[in-house]
Design an enzyme around this catalytic site. Sequence first.
Site, mmCIF file in Angstrom:
data_model
loop_
_atom_site.group_PDB
_atom_site.id
_atom_site.type_symbol
_atom_site.label_atom_id
_atom_site.label_comp_id
_atom_site.label_asym_id
_atom_site.label_seq_id
_atom_site.Cartn_x
_atom_site.Cartn_y
_atom_site.Cartn_z
ATOM 1 N N THR A 96 0.820 -1.205 0.000
ATOM 2 C CA THR A 96 0.000 0.000 0.000
ATOM 3 C C THR A 96 0.859 1.264 0.000
ATOM 4 O O THR A 96 0.581 2.205 -0.735
ATOM 5 C CB THR A 96 -0.936 0.044 1.226
ATOM 6 O OG1 THR A 96 -0.164 -0.215 2.402
ATOM 7 C CG2 THR A 96 -2.009 -1.007 1.124
ATOM 8 N N ASP A 391 -1.064 -8.507 5.880
ATOM 9 C CA ASP A 391 -0.159 -8.287 4.752
ATOM 10 C C ASP A 391 0.423 -9.623 4.305
ATOM 11 O O ASP A 391 0.432 -9.953 3.115
ATOM 12 C CB ASP A 391 1.004 -7.358 5.144
ATOM 13 C CG ASP A 391 0.568 -5.896 5.233
ATOM 14 O OD1 ASP A 391 -0.642 -5.636 5.105
ATOM 15 O OD2 ASP A 391 1.430 -5.027 5.433
HETATM 16 N N1 LIG Z 1 15.030 -6.969 4.284
HETATM 17 C C1 LIG Z 1 14.761 -6.032 3.396
HETATM 18 N N2 LIG Z 1 15.734 -5.347 2.783
HETATM 19 C C2 LIG Z 1 15.451 -4.397 1.892
HETATM 20 N N3 LIG Z 1 14.204 -4.040 1.530
HETATM 21 C C3 LIG Z 1 13.194 -4.696 2.091
HETATM 22 C C4 LIG Z 1 13.405 -5.725 3.048
HETATM 23 N N4 LIG Z 1 12.197 -6.182 3.443
HETATM 24 C C5 LIG Z 1 11.292 -5.468 2.756
HETATM 25 N N5 LIG Z 1 11.859 -4.579 1.930
HETATM 26 C C6 LIG Z 1 11.231 -3.632 1.013
HETATM 27 O O1 LIG Z 1 10.358 -2.774 1.710
HETATM 28 C C7 LIG Z 1 9.320 -2.350 0.831
HETATM 29 C C8 LIG Z 1 7.969 -2.556 1.484
HETATM 30 O O2 LIG Z 1 7.863 -1.793 2.630
HETATM 31 P P1 LIG Z 1 6.509 -1.699 3.447
HETATM 32 O O3 LIG Z 1 6.773 -0.768 4.576
HETATM 33 O O4 LIG Z 1 6.016 -3.049 3.743
HETATM 34 O O5 LIG Z 1 5.555 -0.951 2.456
HETATM 35 P P2 LIG Z 1 4.331 -1.481 1.594
HETATM 36 O O6 LIG Z 1 3.136 -0.947 2.295
HETATM 37 O O7 LIG Z 1 4.525 -0.844 0.265
HETATM 38 O O8 LIG Z 1 4.387 -2.958 1.546
HETATM 39 C C9 LIG Z 1 9.425 -3.196 -0.421
HETATM 40 O O9 LIG Z 1 10.009 -2.435 -1.446
HETATM 41 C C10 LIG Z 1 10.334 -4.319 0.014
HETATM 42 O O10 LIG Z 1 11.075 -4.874 -1.049
HETATM 43 MG MG LIG Z 2 4.580 -4.351 2.987
#
Ligand SMILES: Nc1ncnc2c1ncn2[C@@H]1O[C@H](COP(=O)(O)OP(=O)(O)O)[C@@H](O)[C@H]1O
Ligand SMILES: [Mg+2]
Length: 543
Positions: A96, A391
């Site tokens: 999101t 999620d």
């Molecule tokens: N361990 C990690 N290292 C780098 N990026 C990460 C890691 N875990 C998740 N991400 C990145 O974080 C982003 C998602 O963040 P999040 O706060 O969950 O937002 P959203 O609501 O868009 O899902 C994605 O681009 C995902 O690839």
């Molecule tokens: Mg996320």
Amino acid sequence: MQLSGQPVLILPEGTQRIVGRDAQRINITVAKAVANAVRSTLGPKGMDKMLVDDLGDIVVTNDGATILDEMNVEHPAAKMMVEVAKTQDKEVGDGTTTAVVVGGELLAKAEELLDKKIHPTLIIKGYRMAAGKAISLLNELAMDIDVNDEETLRKLAITSMTGKGVEEAREKLADIVVKAVKQVAENDEKMIVDTDYIKIEKKQGGDLADTELVNGIIIDKERVHPGMPKVVENAKIALINAPIEVKETETDAEIRITSPDQLQAFLDQEEKMLRDMVEKVKASGANVVFCQKGIDDLAQHFLAKEGILAVRRVKKSDMEKLAKATGATIVTSIKDLSDKDLGFAGKVEEKKIAGENMIFVENCKEPKAVTILVRGGTEHVVDEAERALNDAIGVVASTLKDGKIVAGGGAIEVALAMKLRDYAKTVGGREQLAIEAFASALEIIPTTLAESAGMDPIDTLVELRAKQEKEKNPYLGIDVFNAKISNMKDASVLEPMSVKKQAISSASEAAEMILRIDDIIAASKKSSESKGMPGGEGMGEFE
Ligand SMILES: Nc1ncnc2c1ncn2[C@@H]1O[C@H](COP(=O)(O)OP(=O)(O)O)[C@@H](O)[C@H]1O
Ligand SMILES: [Mg+2]
């Protein structure tokens, strides 16, 4: 408008109207403000927001959709951005923040093009082309996964929960989510997962690590009578959507009773009717009853005497889940109840969880509905855990549906951007500029992740592009924990392709829609405060 000195009014008095560039500028500013409000929460190193509503209730979260929902935005353009988050949440359950941030950035880049006097329709056309291309590129860049590859499914679940305040238990939660989704998935040529059949029951108390998967349904109710058994093994379950009561007369009929005999006869009659109902239940072979309506005191007593465990006023949605989990059919008339309608559970038990009684319907055979019982130290912890679980459930479910995943950490966005720039060159003209702008907008994701890890966003992006290009490796992304560029596939930072696909399409659709507006006509509000007036008050809260 002046006609021989007389102004011509075509709109009612008090209507506010903003046209042309001003309208565009205001809408873009508002949409960018919304995106900015959630940007800092992106990724595992993203920050949380504390939201306090007008009653003083507090929500602490990192979830884009929840933040925007709680913010109660008023401006129409802001509402369009909130819609993006909602659609994303509904369709795929995750991504999101990504969708909203990309949407905001698409508009920021469009603004630069508008300043260069490029007509909005050309920008829209270019964005359309870019979005379509990006989606087909996604299909090419995605990796296939086997639906039985639980290890990878767990990694996807973990990626979606990283940084969500469930850190210490994420391995366990990922395991629970994968099991739950696979349990309710129906394999009908394609995998179909109805995530509504994964019930999340929260009970504050205990520890996140005490969260458990119940192979069946938990009902937040207690048995109606203390004389009923607390535990029923090999439960045969009746689901009844009818009152186990003697119907009150519908009209105000008065029954005149003139002698004690008559009264007794009347009461006997009522008792007999209730006794018959309980007889009917017993005759079906049921030893557990879930009733969507009420159960009369006397009927409760009879049921208890028969050793039947009964629960009343069960929610309709819970009845449906019980049916899915136990294989029972919900009957609407006790008369029709037979053994064929009964469902099965290995055990039905009333347990005390955090001081409250709940009914566990567990050890069901191949249940198509399950429950995750979420535990946690405080209300805020269980609430945030529920959001993280949602999620993760969305992520695993959408991966099962199409079997395609991509590398996260900004890797896929950079890979897409590079390929889009190549594509832009083949298109040429002014659309090329718009497609290039679209490509740059996607890079807001790696840029933001880098920023959150304390890296220099611009240098990192340049380095990341160069490395992906040189090594021909689309899996290189931002390792936020070590503040360096590394292979996200090796680091198990994986995301479903559908999450990225949905984010790109809804972000670009919202951006296109906002760009197409060159006239805002707002009717005068009846109320004294002119909340939500374009460009008016109520925008300050984003700044
Ligand atoms: N361990 C990690 N290292 C780098 N990026 C990460 C890691 N875990 C998740 N991400 C990145 O974080 C982003 C998602 O963040 P999040 O706060 O969950 O937002 P959203 O609501 O868009 O899902 C994605 O681009 C995902 O690839
Ligand atoms: Mg996320």
